[in-house]
Design an enzyme around this catalytic site. Structure first.
Site, PDB file in Angstrom:
ATOM      1  N   ARG A   1      39.652  61.764   4.540  1.00  0.00           N
ATOM      2  CA  ARG A   1      40.309  61.863   3.334  1.00  0.00           C
ATOM      3  C   ARG A   1      41.706  61.186   3.223  1.00  0.00           C
ATOM      4  NH1 ARG A   1      36.367  64.847   2.192  1.00  0.00           N
ATOM      5  NH2 ARG A   1      37.047  65.717   4.002  1.00  0.00           N
ATOM      6  N   THR A   2      42.595  61.849   4.073  1.00  0.00           N
ATOM      7  CA  THR A   2      43.985  61.755   4.050  1.00  0.00           C
ATOM      8  C   THR A   2      44.153  60.387   4.500  1.00  0.00           C
ATOM      9  OG1 THR A   2      44.104  63.996   4.264  1.00  0.00           O
ATOM     10  CG2 THR A   2      46.334  62.652   4.836  1.00  0.00           C
TER      11      THR A   2
ATOM     12  N   LYS B   1      49.920  59.020  28.069  1.00  0.00           N
ATOM     13  CA  LYS B   1      50.677  58.629  29.375  1.00  0.00           C
ATOM     14  C   LYS B   1      51.876  59.704  29.370  1.00  0.00           C
ATOM     15  CE  LYS B   1      49.592  53.925  28.941  1.00  0.00           C
ATOM     16  NZ  LYS B   1      50.279  52.585  28.460  1.00  0.00           N
TER      17      LYS B   1
ATOM     18  N   ARG C   1      50.032  62.412  11.093  1.00  0.00           N
ATOM     19  CA  ARG C   1      49.387  63.776  11.035  1.00  0.00           C
ATOM     20  C   ARG C   1      49.264  64.303  12.514  1.00  0.00           C
ATOM     21  NH1 ARG C   1      43.698  65.691   8.318  1.00  0.00           N
ATOM     22  NH2 ARG C   1      45.215  65.792   6.534  1.00  0.00           N
TER      23      ARG C   1
ATOM     24  N   HIS D   1      51.370  70.387   4.220  1.00  0.00           N
ATOM     25  CA  HIS D   1      50.509  69.165   3.860  1.00  0.00           C
ATOM     26  C   HIS D   1      51.087  68.614   2.343  1.00  0.00           C
ATOM     27  CE1 HIS D   1      47.685  66.290   3.562  1.00  0.00           C
ATOM     28  NE2 HIS D   1      46.411  66.913   3.843  1.00  0.00           N
TER      29      HIS D   1
END
Ligand code: NCD
Length: 306
Positions: free
Chosen positions: A54-55, A83, A104, A132
């Site tokens: 969703r986000t 890396k 995120r 959030h």
């Protein structure tokens, strides 16, 4: 260098700014065509180092519906982080390609680090079990659409209140609006963190903690259900023991107010029986749509598009 705003924590915007965003969200919702060219030529970079449906898609859809474009790293396992590149260097680099970044990350505090070095407006799309804030904007737009206010409500939050970052952001934000009271419904192992309780106590905001939904159902204006956050558990046995503590079903809904609304940030696992989906109070799928709309409003605000 040009100054710009970021969104890292749900406290970054004042109540007035939140209300303005809600107004803009409502305008976009009723007249999306008016906004369809507002970000022509702008690029959103989405950086998701943790799973998301969703986000991520709602950020990308929001930018596309504003007429802008999106770039992304399809799989963080193929990014330069593997890396050994620092998060700060990644953020500086991505800012050279884009006009706004949504990230995120599994680590609490990662968004704060990114904010220090970003060259373009930066949005926290979830940092570990911490915050959030764009889910909170989603929740606020949903509440303001159905309840016509963000004040004087009794809000029950149920499930994993310890690791649920959407709960942490939402409680802090709603506590800034007048007359809201909170009922925290969780097993003892997943209670709301002490720092949130201190935050509420410092501001004289009323709250209680209970163990069952049944004992408080008839008092609630909003029931915010959450899943148990499996990925933040240290052992699988604890997750299995706690995951089905609360299952909202039609029987439990019997004592709820007729105008109560049920919200859930999704994904749902088992905590709401699918029979509840057809109840007129179930708003969690409408909430998904509002998530895209409010991210459109947020992008416009941070890019200072008139
Ligand atoms: C939430 C999250 O990622 O914290 N999901 C979302 O963004 N809609 C809730 C969750 O994963 O349980």
């Amino acid at each position: 260098m040009k100054e710009f705003r970021n969104l890292v924590s749900s406290e970054d915007f004042s109540c007035e700014e939140l209300l303005e965003l809600m107004e803009l969200g409502a305008e976009i919702y009723s007249n999306p065509e008016k906004f369809s060219e507002k970000c022509r030529g702008k690029i959103l970079a989405s950086l998701f180092f943790e799973p998301s449906t969703r986000t991520r898609l709602s950020f990308e859809a929001a930018m596309l519906r504003l007429g802008g474009s999106c770039i992304t790293v399809p799989d963080p396992k193929v990014s330069s982080a593997t890396k050994g590149e620092s998060l700060q260097d990644t953020i500086r680099t991505v800012g050279c390609y884009s006009d706004i970044i949504a990230m995120r990350h599994p680590h609490e505090g990662s968004a704060e680090l990114a904010k220090e070095v970003t060259l373009v407006p930066f949005i926290n799309a979830g940092d570990g079990g911490h915050q959030h804030p764009t889910q909170t904007l989603t929740d606020l737009l949903t509440i303001s659409q159905y309840k016509k206010s963000l004040e004087n409500m009794t809000i029950g939050l149920c499930g994993d209140l310890k690791f649920g970052r959407t709960v942490h952001s939402l409680v802090k934000t709603l506590s800034k609006f007048k007359g809201n009271k909170f009922i925290f419904i969780s097993p003892v192992e997943l209670v709301i963190p002490e720092y949130i309780k201190m935050y509420l106590n410092d501001r004289n905001v009323e709250f209680i903690e209970v163990r069952t939904i049944e004992e408080v159902m008839d008092k609630l204006d909003i029931l915010y259900m959450t899943r148990v956050q499996r990925e933040r558990f240290f052992n699988e046995a604890d997750y299995v023991r706690l995951k089905d503590t609360y299952i909202l079903d039609n029987k439990k809904m019997k004592t709820a107010k007729d105008d109560m609304i049920i919200l859930h940030p999704l994904p749902r696992v088992n905590e709401i029986a699918t029979e509840v989906d057809s109840d007129h109070r179930a708003k969690y799928f409408n909430q998904v749509k509002f998530g895209m709309i409010i991210r459109m409003a947020l992008i416009l605000k941070l890019l200072e598009v008139k």
